[in-house]
Design an enzyme around this catalytic site. Structure first.
Site, PDB file in Angstrom:
ATOM      1  N   ASP A  10       0.796  -1.184  -0.173  1.00 54.27           N
ATOM      2  CA  ASP A  10       0.028  -0.067   0.035  1.00 54.27           C
ATOM      3  C   ASP A  10       0.818   1.308  -0.136  1.00 54.27           C
ATOM      4  O   ASP A  10       1.566   1.350   1.068  1.00 54.27           O
ATOM      5  CB  ASP A  10      -0.743  -0.067   1.129  1.00 54.27           C
ATOM      6  CG  ASP A  10      -1.853   1.009   1.437  1.00 54.27           C
ATOM      7  OD1 ASP A  10      -1.655   2.078   0.526  1.00 54.27           O
ATOM      8  OD2 ASP A  10      -2.782   0.916   2.322  1.00 54.27           O
ATOM      9  N   ASP A  34      -5.317   7.325  -6.520  1.00 51.53           N
ATOM     10  CA  ASP A  34      -5.669   8.440  -6.051  1.00 51.53           C
ATOM     11  C   ASP A  34      -6.686   8.584  -5.060  1.00 51.53           C
ATOM     12  O   ASP A  34      -6.374   9.427  -4.174  1.00 51.53           O
ATOM     13  CB  ASP A  34      -6.167   9.429  -7.408  1.00 51.53           C
ATOM     14  CG  ASP A  34      -6.293  10.872  -7.306  1.00 51.53           C
ATOM     15  OD1 ASP A  34      -5.775  11.340  -6.441  1.00 51.53           O
ATOM     16  OD2 ASP A  34      -6.950  11.282  -8.125  1.00 51.53           O
ATOM     17  N   SER A 117      -0.616   4.864 -14.617  1.00 53.16           N
ATOM     18  CA  SER A 117      -1.468   4.372 -15.679  1.00 53.16           C
ATOM     19  C   SER A 117      -1.760   3.072 -15.949  1.00 53.16           C
ATOM     20  O   SER A 117      -2.558   2.635 -16.921  1.00 53.16           O
ATOM     21  CB  SER A 117      -0.800   5.155 -16.853  1.00 53.16           C
ATOM     22  OG  SER A 117      -1.062   6.399 -16.954  1.00 53.16           O
TER      23      SER A 117
END
Length: 168
Positions: A10, A34, A117
């Site tokens: 994490d 995000d 991405s």
């Protein structure tokens, strides 16, 4: 010499000077990395991001880390995968390069990157990871304040790809 490493975990729990947020252009939170970073940092992060006025794909902005173990969050907007023929490789390279430049400007010694991405934006992990590792190596080849770059992988499959590129 800069140490490059990869872990599965994490990113919001990484004890480094800065973590990188795979943000959207508004910088106002979202899903995936995000959203997790915004939730962990607390509402102060959103307040600071509102004052930044957004961020274009390939660029980066820096904020405080607030409730995160990291002192800073570097927000960068990765490209949405459209087959690789719409400038995606260069835009992704710029995400890593611009994030590292901000890190150096702010005296960051340790930084953790997610796999930018490759989640909802659909960039193939093998191509994205190769760009990430090559760009980090190129950018930090010269003298730099950065001593540690950690690639934090959400999945075991991504970890295997990064380990293959880093020789471990």
């Amino acid at each position: 010499m800069v140490r490059l490493e990869t872990v599965q975990g994490d990113i919001t729990r990484q004890a480094v000077d800065a973590i990188v947020n795979a943000a959207n252009t508004t910088l106002l939170g979202g899903g995936g990395v995000d959203g997790a970073i915004h939730r962990a940092a607390g509402p102060e992060l959103l307040d600071e991001c509102r004052r930044l006025g957004g961020c274009l794909t390939g660029e980066a902005r820096i904020t405080r880390g607030y409730r995160l173990p990291a002192a800073h969050v570097i927000h960068t907007v990765g490209p949405v995968w459209s087959g690789g023929t719409h400038g995606e490789p260069e835009l992704l390279r710029r995400c890593y390069a611009n994030s590292l430049r901000l890190a150096v400007q702010h005296g960051v010694r340790s930084i953790a990157f997610p796999s930018i991405s490759t989640g909802a934006y659909g960039y193939p992990i093998e191509q994205a990871a190769a760009i990430a590792v090559a760009t980090v190596r190129d950018e930090l080849r010269n003298d730099s304040t950065v001593e540690l770059v950690r690639f934090v992988c959400f999945s075991a499959g991504d970890l295997v790809v990064y380990r293959g590129l880093l020789g471990g």
